[in-house]
Scaffold this active site. Structure first.
Site, mmCIF file in Angstrom:
data_model
loop_
_atom_site.group_PDB
_atom_site.id
_atom_site.type_symbol
_atom_site.label_atom_id
_atom_site.label_comp_id
_atom_site.label_asym_id
_atom_site.label_seq_id
_atom_site.Cartn_x
_atom_site.Cartn_y
_atom_site.Cartn_z
ATOM 1 N N TYR A 63 5.465 -1.793 -86.508
ATOM 2 C CA TYR A 63 5.878 -0.411 -86.725
ATOM 3 C C TYR A 63 4.818 0.286 -87.573
ATOM 4 C CZ TYR A 63 10.464 -2.156 -85.230
ATOM 5 O OH TYR A 63 11.507 -2.734 -84.535
ATOM 6 N N PRO A 209 20.805 1.186 -81.050
ATOM 7 C CA PRO A 209 22.271 1.242 -81.060
ATOM 8 C C PRO A 209 22.835 2.550 -80.495
ATOM 9 C CG PRO A 209 21.399 1.544 -83.269
ATOM 10 C CD PRO A 209 20.242 1.130 -82.411
ATOM 11 N N GLY A 211 21.362 3.813 -77.823
ATOM 12 C CA GLY A 211 20.864 3.799 -76.451
ATOM 13 C C GLY A 211 19.681 4.708 -76.239
ATOM 14 N N LEU A 216 24.256 9.708 -76.935
ATOM 15 C CA LEU A 216 24.499 11.058 -77.435
ATOM 16 C C LEU A 216 24.659 12.056 -76.296
ATOM 17 C CD1 LEU A 216 21.918 11.174 -80.370
ATOM 18 C CD2 LEU A 216 24.229 10.217 -80.319
#
Length: 279
Positions: A63, A209, A211, A216
């Site tokens: 990251y 989590p 997706g 949403l």
């Protein structure tokens, strides 16, 4: 009780953490590449998560790359009592759009040493093999991490992006305390891995989590969320928490407002009818 504690706890080996955790990936720059535009703002998000009772952060050397771990140490070291960091090795970033597996023993050893240095730790509480490398025998990669664990540099081992078969293979080599796979109300492709984790008493950490935003946008999620007086994000997280007692969601954000919204989902109890409506 802090907001993050409302969902109870889960065990990671001999460690116990609140079931509302934080995925720190999003505080890096765009595409999880480079530093954030506002480093101080990133630090504030990380510190706010602690204030809300989050005591498990998920990160990785890829990251940034090598940015996220540095930000966590800058913001939080010396770490508060009971705080657990899970980091990963086994993916490399030759450019901002590439995530290439590298499970070679020599790479994993270098990756671990780099994470220890950036996080300012002598031992990683939870070290995760980020993804199987098709060019390297899976047992060879896991065996290398098991050696590093025996050397005292890793407290507990986790796997990421694995199948049931790979989980079973790894458990024959070393104790595994958690698995992290892509999983959400909109993506249940790892149901079999989740079931294997439940049977073994292993924590399951769903990455993406929400997706990747699909939850949403889901009409069904929006409909149920409106009925229970929650946001779609809160509903998606609450569904995960209700799905299994070994679930440890790690929603991530670079926004304090979104962080507070997500953590509030720990206190959202869905009725059986709501869970049924989500399938």
């Amino acid at each position: 009780m802090t907001p993050a504690a409302a969902a109870g706890t889960v065990r990671l080996g001999d460690l116990t953490v609140n079931r509302m955790a934080f995925g720190a990936m999003r505080v890096c720059g765009a595409d999880i590449w480079g530093p954030p535009k506002d480093r101080a703002a990133a630090h504030r998000v990380l510190r706010r998560a602690i204030e809300l009772g989050v005591n498990f952060f998920d990160t990785a050397d890829s990251y940034g790359p090598e940015v996220d771990e540095t930000l966590i140490a800058e913001a939080l070291h010396p770490y508060p009592p009971g705080f657990v960091i899970g980091t990963k090795g086994g993916l490399v970033r030759p450019n901002r759009h590439a995530w290439d597996p590298d499970g070679r023993p020599e790479h994993l050893r270098r990756a671990l040493e780099g994470s220890l240095k950036r996080l300012r730790l002598e031992r990683i509480d939870l070290y995760q093999f980020h993804a199987p490398d098709p060019k390297v025998p899976f047992a060879e990669s896991v065996g290398t991490l098991a050696e590093l664990q025996r050397a005292g540099k890793i407290r507990h081992l986790e796997l990421s992006n694995v199948s049931v078969r790979q989980l079973a293979e790894a458990r024959r080599i070393a104790p595994i305390v958690s698995v992290q796979n892509d999983y959400s109300v909109e993506n249940r492709g790892s149901d079999d891995v989740l079931a294997a984790c439940e049977k073994a008493g292993i924590a399951f950490i769903p990455w993406y989590p929400l997706g990747a935003g699909r939850a949403l946008r889901s009409a069904n999620v929006k409909r149920v969320a409106a009925r229970v007086g929650a946001t779609p994000a809160q509903l998606a997280i609450a569904w995960l928490l209700g799905r299994s007692p070994v679930m440890l969601p790690i929603p991530g954000t670079a926004s304090i407002a979104h962080l507070e919204e997500n953590v509030a989902a720990a206190g959202l109890q869905l009725a059986a009818a709501d869970l049924e409506a989500l399938g």
